[in-house]
Design a protein around this motif. Structure first.
Motif, PDB file in Angstrom:
ATOM      1  N   LEU A   1       7.335   1.870  -9.657  1.00 22.91           N
ATOM      2  CA  LEU A   1       5.955   1.586  -9.297  1.00 22.91           C
ATOM      3  C   LEU A   1       5.019   2.768  -9.489  1.00 22.91           C
ATOM      4  CD1 LEU A   1       6.456  -0.518  -6.035  1.00 22.91           C
ATOM      5  CD2 LEU A   1       6.084  -1.343  -8.356  1.00 22.91           C
ATOM      6  N   LEU A   2       5.539   3.867  -9.966  1.00 23.07           N
ATOM      7  CA  LEU A   2       4.712   5.056 -10.166  1.00 23.07           C
ATOM      8  C   LEU A   2       3.771   4.892 -11.352  1.00 23.07           C
ATOM      9  CD1 LEU A   2       7.055   7.772 -11.711  1.00 23.07           C
ATOM     10  CD2 LEU A   2       7.377   5.325 -11.906  1.00 23.07           C
ATOM     11  N   LEU A   3       2.823   5.832 -11.497  1.00 18.03           N
ATOM     12  CA  LEU A   3       1.921   5.823 -12.646  1.00 18.03           C
ATOM     13  C   LEU A   3       2.678   6.293 -13.880  1.00 18.03           C
ATOM     14  CD1 LEU A   3      -0.035   6.000 -10.133  1.00 18.03           C
ATOM     15  CD2 LEU A   3      -1.646   7.105 -11.671  1.00 18.03           C
ATOM     16  N   THR A   4       2.523   5.561 -14.991  1.00 16.82           N
ATOM     17  CA  THR A   4       3.165   5.934 -16.248  1.00 16.82           C
ATOM     18  C   THR A   4       2.115   5.917 -17.365  1.00 16.82           C
ATOM     19  OG1 THR A   4       3.776   3.640 -16.720  1.00 16.82           O
ATOM     20  CG2 THR A   4       5.386   4.979 -15.519  1.00 16.82           C
ATOM     21  N   THR A   5       2.525   6.320 -18.553  1.00 18.43           N
ATOM     22  CA  THR A   5       1.577   6.382 -19.668  1.00 18.43           C
ATOM     23  C   THR A   5       2.183   5.815 -20.939  1.00 18.43           C
ATOM     24  OG1 THR A   5       0.062   7.826 -20.891  1.00 18.43           O
ATOM     25  CG2 THR A   5       2.248   8.709 -20.429  1.00 18.43           C
ATOM     26  N   GLU A   6       1.312   5.264 -21.777  1.00 17.86           N
ATOM     27  CA  GLU A   6       1.701   4.818 -23.112  1.00 17.86           C
ATOM     28  C   GLU A   6       0.955   5.612 -24.177  1.00 17.86           C
ATOM     29  OE1 GLU A   6       0.893   0.669 -23.141  1.00 17.86           O
ATOM     30  OE2 GLU A   6       2.482   0.168 -21.718  1.00 17.86           O
TER      31      GLU A   6
ATOM     32  N   VAL B   1       5.750  -6.452 -12.705  1.00 15.06           N
ATOM     33  CA  VAL B   1       6.358  -6.054 -11.425  1.00 15.06           C
ATOM     34  C   VAL B   1       6.086  -7.064 -10.315  1.00 15.06           C
ATOM     35  CG1 VAL B   1       6.462  -3.550 -11.812  1.00 15.06           C
ATOM     36  CG2 VAL B   1       4.355  -4.572 -10.952  1.00 15.06           C
ATOM     37  N   TRP B   2       5.343  -8.147 -10.602  1.00  8.97           N
ATOM     38  CA  TRP B   2       4.998  -9.049  -9.512  1.00  8.97           C
ATOM     39  C   TRP B   2       6.214  -9.631  -8.784  1.00  8.97           C
ATOM     40  CZ3 TRP B   2       6.764 -13.974  -9.667  1.00  8.97           C
ATOM     41  CH2 TRP B   2       7.033 -14.554 -10.910  1.00  8.97           C
ATOM     42  N   PRO B   3       7.383  -9.828  -9.413  1.00 11.88           N
ATOM     43  CA  PRO B   3       8.523 -10.310  -8.623  1.00 11.88           C
ATOM     44  C   PRO B   3       8.909  -9.354  -7.486  1.00 11.88           C
ATOM     45  CG  PRO B   3       8.923 -10.683 -10.950  1.00 11.88           C
ATOM     46  CD  PRO B   3       7.704  -9.828 -10.869  1.00 11.88           C
ATOM     47  N   TYR B   4       8.605  -8.053  -7.648  1.00 11.92           N
ATOM     48  CA  TYR B   4       8.877  -7.117  -6.547  1.00 11.92           C
ATOM     49  C   TYR B   4       8.021  -7.478  -5.339  1.00 11.92           C
ATOM     50  CZ  TYR B   4       8.693  -2.946  -3.660  1.00 11.92           C
ATOM     51  OH  TYR B   4       8.720  -2.085  -2.571  1.00 11.92           O
TER      52      TYR B   4
ATOM     53  N   ASP C   1       0.835  -1.210   0.000  1.00 16.74           N
ATOM     54  CA  ASP C   1       0.000   0.000   0.000  1.00 16.74           C
ATOM     55  C   ASP C   1       0.865   1.254   0.000  1.00 16.74           C
ATOM     56  OD1 ASP C   1      -2.404  -1.295   0.005  1.00 16.74           O
ATOM     57  OD2 ASP C   1      -2.936  -0.827   2.067  1.00 16.74           O
ATOM     58  N   ILE C   2       1.852   1.267   0.861  1.00 18.00           N
ATOM     59  CA  ILE C   2       2.627   2.493   1.065  1.00 18.00           C
ATOM     60  C   ILE C   2       3.521   2.797  -0.141  1.00 18.00           C
ATOM     61  CG2 ILE C   2       4.641   1.486   2.223  1.00 18.00           C
ATOM     62  CD1 ILE C   2       2.878   4.599   3.468  1.00 18.00           C
ATOM     63  N   VAL C   3       3.917   1.761  -0.901  1.00 22.00           N
ATOM     64  CA  VAL C   3       4.776   2.004  -2.072  1.00 22.00           C
ATOM     65  C   VAL C   3       3.977   2.030  -3.369  1.00 22.00           C
ATOM     66  CG1 VAL C   3       6.787   1.007  -0.937  1.00 22.00           C
ATOM     67  CG2 VAL C   3       5.354  -0.447  -2.400  1.00 22.00           C
ATOM     68  N   ARG C   4       2.659   1.986  -3.318  1.00 21.95           N
ATOM     69  CA  ARG C   4       1.684   2.008  -4.418  1.00 21.95           C
ATOM     70  C   ARG C   4       1.970   0.931  -5.481  1.00 21.95           C
ATOM     71  NH1 ARG C   4       6.238   4.247  -5.721  1.00 21.95           N
ATOM     72  NH2 ARG C   4       6.500   6.197  -6.883  1.00 21.95           N
ATOM     73  N   TYR C   5       2.140  -0.315  -4.979  1.00 20.08           N
ATOM     74  CA  TYR C   5       2.346  -1.460  -5.869  1.00 20.08           C
ATOM     75  C   TYR C   5       1.056  -1.777  -6.619  1.00 20.08           C
ATOM     76  CZ  TYR C   5       2.579  -6.307  -7.345  1.00 20.08           C
ATOM     77  OH  TYR C   5       2.500  -7.462  -8.085  1.00 20.08           O
TER      78      TYR C   5
END
Length: 827
Positions: free
Chosen positions: A289-294, A243-246, A225-229
């Motif tokens: 883990l931040l929001l990105t765009t395509e 990113v699931w291995p994180y 939650d705190i790292v916005r996974y």
């Protein structure tokens, strides 16, 4: 000057300046005497922060009258109320333009707040640095007593409260199990603990749960939650990413009790460590883990700024407990964080190599040796078949010549360039022309159709296998970091701001060096007063329901001073003294008598401390959405114990994803074991979060979440009653009641109650549930189609020998048990 004379002097000063108070100060006998001396951080800073700092605080550009009230100033004269302009202004009558706060601010000081200000000035107007920015101090604790208990009881004595007695053993093991592994205990485990009369029975239970591999899963919930996974990028199309291995790295780190300082370094700078490895590089996925765009039309400068600000907010929330985002457009109005500090903190991340807009990265390949060998074998097969198709094929020379003639006379869909080459006499073609012609022939020659099919199938199999291999977005360093400027008003189009280099906020001890590793080292440096406090404040909340400082993401002026500052400081110091050992701190908390208290409260205690901020009792609360789901599956006997692996997709309403475009996607629920994995592993689609988790307040993780909302709404009851996951769990639990339990229906109900709640029902509970069974059995016996409709819910098979009316009736008994408030409450 004593308190009584202070009031008379204040009233006299009002009369002397001719003020008619619209809100008269209460007479001296009215307020209850305050036993403690006024403390600036505890009593005064919150008043000034809420009412004054917006215009008279750290933000230089918004500061009025060149007056700053968060530090000594001309409006406050120590020991002299009459000479203090602050008191005169707050006591001006309503409507007076000189009254503070001004009318358009829509805030008014209460009579008690005014009394606090006057007492503070009378006692010397001592200013203090904000409590969270002072180094924590470790109070002395007598030997032989749990420090948590000593400091909690010391505070309780100050406020006139007494601790509550210890909870019974069934409650304790349920509480510990939910808190340490996120699952209920089995009836056998409760019976064994209740029967264990050894002096260290409770301690053994704690150690058993701490050693469980499910401990890491439970601890990972709050961290994710705190790292916005999340499994998706967030913006625009909200497409998937690897990113699931994180997530599995986080689980493994908690299970291994990785020191928190090392945990921090790996996530911020796992690629820069001297001993960097695949594990540390997976940890560095935190930065991704931040929001990105395509979106193709997105402005790179816009998203470059967004990524920087997202990362600064994350550092502020995760480690500093500060609302750093407030300084994106202007100096912070309440805390000493400047715009320059904000962008200088963001400059630490300017070296991350990433596509700002559009491109999708596959991520670091994480295949094991066997998987790599299999991938190589498939690639070799594709390569072999490609060579066989490409030739040369001298045996097809005549066939190619005939084909060339047919292309010239009847080109059909043959590309124009190939037709033109075919028209050229073979002896006058260039080598390049001949190669192009032959390549096209081999792509269409019927003689090679079977070989081409084998090649294509091999390529498809290779690609499918490659896609099945684990990958993870990680941090790669660009040796040429991006230029970072202060953006006036946060405007990415305005590049007039100064260029900044990586640096930590000026109001805190400075970091050494300008890399992400230097930033990580600074965060876990003992001179940094915030990180240990922030982490311990969240940990306390996990085990006691409410944090010591009420707003876990804001230890600044707009947050709240801790109710027990000695305790928070002691925990912070102990955390650092013990090498940032998380399990040590968990062990310390759950072994305390404070943790073991009952969660019930007398009317007096509820009236004195309704929110349990003094911890004279334990707190009772509903656990996270994922644990509510896990509990139902566990009691039913469906929950998979598997740890780690790709995210899974449980049942979800049809067409819930119908507005997910670019590309359009269809949600396909998993089958087999994947349908029954823990909620921790559920696919996290930011824009369309799984609806049953959303109903129970799971966050979208578009932003870092230090504390989930805990609502109580009708939709939650509907989820528990109607979501296929819960209906199926009730059906399978009902089958256990019908087949595993023995004896009369009443005895089976007792068995079911013990499975769900590890206790025996009282007479009224048992009688009520027996009535449910008997009524439902009669209903389904009269309506077999209704029984069929209920029993077909979910993928789990219905026992072949089951009497459907009986099984449907037991399903309803199970639904009641799984829906009880007690079942979904951590005691």
């Amino acid at each position: 000057m004593n308190s009584l004379s202070t009031f008379f002097c204040a009233l006299l000063s009002v009369a002397c300046v001719g003020m008619s108070l619209a809100e008269p100060v209460a007479p001296p006998r009215s307020p209850a005497p305050t036993p403690r001396k006024i403390d600036f951080n505890r009593d005064i800073r919150p008043i000034l922060s809420d009412n004054c700092f917006a215009c008279h605080g750290p933000d230089e550009k918004k500061r009025q009258a060149d007056l700053r009230l968060d530090e000594p100033n001309r409006a406050v004269v120590a020991g002299d109320i009459l000479a203090s302009e602050l008191i005169r202004r707050v006591n001006r009558p309503v409507g007076d333009p000189r009254r503070m706060p001004p009318a358009d601010f829509h805030k008014t000081l209460t009579a008690e707040q005014k009394r606090h200000l006057m007492r503070w000035i009378d006692e010397g107007a001592v200013y203090k640095k904000h409590w969270a920015y002072e180094p924590p101090v470790k109070s002395a604790v007598p030997a032989g007593i749990n420090p948590v208990d000593f400091l909690v009881r010391k505070r309780l004595a100050e406020v006139g409260l007494k601790p509550s007695p210890s909870a019974d053993r069934r409650t304790l093991i349920r509480r510990l199990s939910f808190d340490l592994i996120g699952l209920p205990p089995t009836p056998a485990e409760v019976a064994a603990f209740t029967a264990d009369r050894s002096p260290n029975a409770y301690g053994k239970l704690v150690e058993r749960l701490l050693a469980s591999p499910h401990y890491g899963e439970r601890m990972a919930l709050g961290w994710l939650d705190i790292v916005r996974y999340a499994d998706t990028i967030g913006y625009h199309s909200d497409n998937p990413r690897n990113v699931w291995p994180y997530r599995d790295y986080v689980i493994a780190s908690f299970n291994a009790n990785k020191p928190f300082d090392r945990f921090t370094r790996e996530q911020l700078a796992g690629d820069l460590l001297p001993d960097a490895s695949r594990e540390t590089r997976i940890g560095s996925a935190f930065n991704r883990l931040l929001l990105t765009t395509e979106e193709g039309g997105a402005q790179p400068k816009d998203y470059e700024a967004r990524y920087l600000t997202d990362r600064v907010r994350a550092v502020g929330t995760v480690w500093l407990g500060q609302t750093t985002g407030c300084a994106q457009c202007h100096d912070h109005k309440f805390d000493p964080i400047r715009m320059r500090d904000f962008y200088a903190l963001g400059a630490y991340f300017a070296d991350i190599e990433e596509a700002i807009v559009g491109a999708r990265e596959p991520g670091l390949l994480l295949a094991d040796d066997d998987q790599l060998k299999e991938l190589a074998r498939r690639e070799a097969r594709v390569s072999e078949l490609r060579k066989r198709v490409d030739g040369p094929h001298p045996e097809l020379a005549d066939a190619q010549a005939a084909w060339e003639k047919s292309v010239v006379t009847a080109p059909g869909k043959t590309p124009g360039e190939i037709v033109e080459i075919a028209k050229i006499a073979p002896e006058t073609r260039t080598p390049d022309q001949s190669a192009k012609l032959t390549a096209h022939f081999t792509s269409v020659a019927p003689e090679l159709a079977e070989l081409r099919r084998e090649r294509d199938e091999a390529q498809k199999a290779r690609d499918e296998y490659d896609r099945s291999l684990p990958r993870c977005l990680v941090t790669n360093r660009n040796p040429q970091p991006r230029t970072v400027r202060v953006l006036p008003r946060g405007n990415f189009l305005d590049e007039s701001g100064e260029t900044v280099q990586p640096a930590t906020p000026a109001f805190l001890p400075a970091a050494t060096g300008g890399t992400r590793l230097d930033l990580a080292n600074w965060l876990v440096n003992r001179r940094n007063p915030l990180t240990a406090r922030t982490v311990m404040n969240r940990l306390w909340k996990q085990f006691f329901g409410t944090p010591l400082s009420k707003v876990p993401e804001d230890l600044g002026a707009q947050g709240e001073p801790p109710t027990n500052p000695e305790l928070l400081d002691w925990l912070a110091c102990e955390f650092m003294d013990r090498g940032w050992d998380i399990k040590h701190m968990v062990r310390l908390l759950v072994n305390s008598a404070t943790y073991r208290q009952v969660s019930t409260a007398s009317k007096t205690l509820l009236a004195r401390d309704p929110d349990n901020r003094e911890y004279a009792r334990q707190s009772r609360f509903r656990p996270e959405a994922e644990i509510v789901r896990d509990n139902a599956l566990f009691v039913a006997g469906l929950l998979s114990p598997k740890i780690g692996g790709p995210s899974v997709k449980p049942y979800q309403p049809d067409r819930y994803w119908e507005n997910l475009n670019f590309p359009v996607r269809e949600y396909v629920p998993d089958t087999g074991e994947s349908q029954y994995r823990r909620g921790l592993y559920v696919w996290w689609q930011r824009s369309f979060l799984h609806p049953s988790l959303l109903a129970f307040d799971a966050p979208s993780r578009e932003e870092c979440t230090a504390e989930r909302t805990r609502s109580n709404i009708p939709q939650q009851a509907l989820v528990l009653l109607n979501d296929p996951t819960y209906v199926e769990a009730a059906r399978v639990f009902g089958a256990r009641l019908a087949n595993e339990a023995t004896g009369t229906p009443g005895q089976r109900i007792v068995w079911g109650w013990r499975q769900a709640l590890q206790r025996t029902p009282d007479a009224l509970e048992a009688r009520t549930l027996l009535g449910v069974y008997e009524r439902r059995k009669a209903q389904y016996a009269a309506d077999p189609n209704a029984a069929d409709a209920l029993l077909k819910t979910g993928l789990a098979p219905v026992p072949a020998t089951a009497a459907k009316a009986d099984l449907a009736a037991w399903t309803h008994v199970a639904r009641v048990l799984l829906n009880l408030h007690e079942t979904i409450t951590r005691p």
